[in-house]
Design a protein around this motif. Structure first.
Motif, PDB file in Angstrom:
ATOM      1  N   SER A  56       0.849  -1.196   0.000  1.00  0.00           N
ATOM      2  CA  SER A  56       0.000   0.000   0.000  1.00  0.00           C
ATOM      3  C   SER A  56       0.876   1.234   0.000  1.00  0.00           C
ATOM      4  N   PHE A  57       0.306   2.312  -0.549  1.00  0.00           N
ATOM      5  CA  PHE A  57       1.110   3.503  -0.782  1.00  0.00           C
ATOM      6  C   PHE A  57       0.310   4.751  -0.426  1.00  0.00           C
ATOM      7  N   PHE A  58       1.012   5.742   0.110  1.00  0.00           N
ATOM      8  CA  PHE A  58       0.332   6.926   0.606  1.00  0.00           C
ATOM      9  C   PHE A  58       1.186   8.150   0.387  1.00  0.00           C
TER      10      PHE A  58
ATOM     11  N   TYR B  75       1.604  11.601   2.697  1.00  0.00           N
ATOM     12  CA  TYR B  75       1.281  12.342   3.909  1.00  0.00           C
ATOM     13  C   TYR B  75       1.825  13.756   3.765  1.00  0.00           C
TER      14      TYR B  75
ATOM     15  N   LEU C 213      -2.448  12.242   6.818  1.00  0.00           N
ATOM     16  CA  LEU C 213      -2.695  11.632   5.517  1.00  0.00           C
ATOM     17  C   LEU C 213      -3.223  12.662   4.525  1.00  0.00           C
TER      18      LEU C 213
ATOM     19  N   SER D 170      -4.322   8.284  -0.191  1.00  0.00           N
ATOM     20  CA  SER D 170      -3.797   6.971  -0.542  1.00  0.00           C
ATOM     21  C   SER D 170      -3.515   6.963  -2.035  1.00  0.00           C
ATOM     22  N   VAL D 171      -2.699   6.031  -2.459  1.00  0.00           N
ATOM     23  CA  VAL D 171      -2.351   5.922  -3.877  1.00  0.00           C
ATOM     24  C   VAL D 171      -2.810   4.565  -4.373  1.00  0.00           C
ATOM     25  N   TYR D 172      -3.647   4.582  -5.377  1.00  0.00           N
ATOM     26  CA  TYR D 172      -4.193   3.336  -5.910  1.00  0.00           C
ATOM     27  C   TYR D 172      -3.550   2.994  -7.241  1.00  0.00           C
TER      28      TYR D 172
ATOM     29  N   ARG E 225       3.591   0.719   2.773  1.00  0.00           N
ATOM     30  CA  ARG E 225       3.336  -0.301   3.796  1.00  0.00           C
ATOM     31  C   ARG E 225       3.946  -1.609   3.310  1.00  0.00           C
TER      32      ARG E 225
ATOM     33  N   LEU F 153       4.890   0.683   8.334  1.00  0.00           N
ATOM     34  CA  LEU F 153       4.858   1.817   7.422  1.00  0.00           C
ATOM     35  C   LEU F 153       6.254   2.428   7.359  1.00  0.00           C
TER      36      LEU F 153
END
Lengths: 114, 109
Positions: B32-34, B36, B46, B49-51, B91, B97
């Protein structure tokens, strides 16, 4: 108030002393994390915990001890503080360890070791 | 080599400009990627999020390229209030994280 709180917010301690930073969250989140933030290094993971009584080392665990006897608390102890441990420490919590779940941070503890 | 790498900046841009930040990660097992955002002397919060398919939130667009292990954040029509440090986060192993060092953005009038 609900949320994640750190105490103390500011701490000055002497080299060689033991110091404990407290972190408390009211959401019953499974995951909790401790980071330190230093100029040029960003946030570095010290320890994390997936649940009560489960802890794992992060990137920079040396000199630190954690425990998690209750879900809501995750104290970080510096057994014998050194000047290199002067930093801003952030605690965070997350509901789960999977997917795109957000991590929520406390306001930080600014620790100075003299 | 750090597991998550970012250009530290600073990026100094005028209001209204478009700015892009890049991030690379080394662990191909990252799930998973974000992004912040961190304001000076404050805790990270936050941004988005990155999809895998890319996603947009107002003026912000995030992209993920798993093959290249690359994440990006595009900010359009920059505002003074966008001035902050932007942290790329991954993540790993469904638990920890890992943060990049952050990219500092300064938007000037």
């Amino acid at each position: 108030d609900a949320g994640i709180t750190q105490s103390p917010r500011y701490k000055i301690t002497e080299t060689g002393r033991q110091v404990t930073l407290m972190c408390h969250q009211t959401w019953s989140h499974s995951y909790m994390f401790w980071y330190r933030q230093d100029l040029g290094h960003g946030l570095r993971l010290i320890y994390y915990s997936a649940a009560a009584d489960i802890t794992d080392k992060g990137e920079v665990p040396d000199g630190y001890v954690v425990s998690r006897s209750k879900t809501e608390n995750f104290p970080l102890t510096l057994e014998s503080a050194t000047r290199s441990q002067t930093s801003v420490y952030f605690c965070a919590s997350s509901p789960t360890g999977s997917g795109n779940t957000e991590a929520f941070f406390g306001q930080g503890t600014r620790l100075t070791v003299v | 080599r750090k597991e998550v790498e970012q250009d530290p900046g600073p990026f100094n841009v005028p209001e209204g400009a478009t700015v892009a930040f890049n991030c690379t990660y080394s662990n191909s097992a990252s799930q998973s990627f974000f992004w912040y955002r961190q304001d000076c002397r404050k805790e990270p919060k936050l941004l988005m999020s990155v999809y895998s398919s890319g996603n947009e939130d107002g003026r912000f667009t995030a992209q993920l390229n798993r093959a290249s292990q690359y994440i990006s954040l595009l900010i359009r029509d920059s505002k003074l209030s966008d001035s902050a440090t932007y942290l790329c986060v991954v993540r790993q192993n469904h638990d920890k994280l890992i943060f990049g060092t952050g990219t500092r953005l300064q938007v000037f009038p």
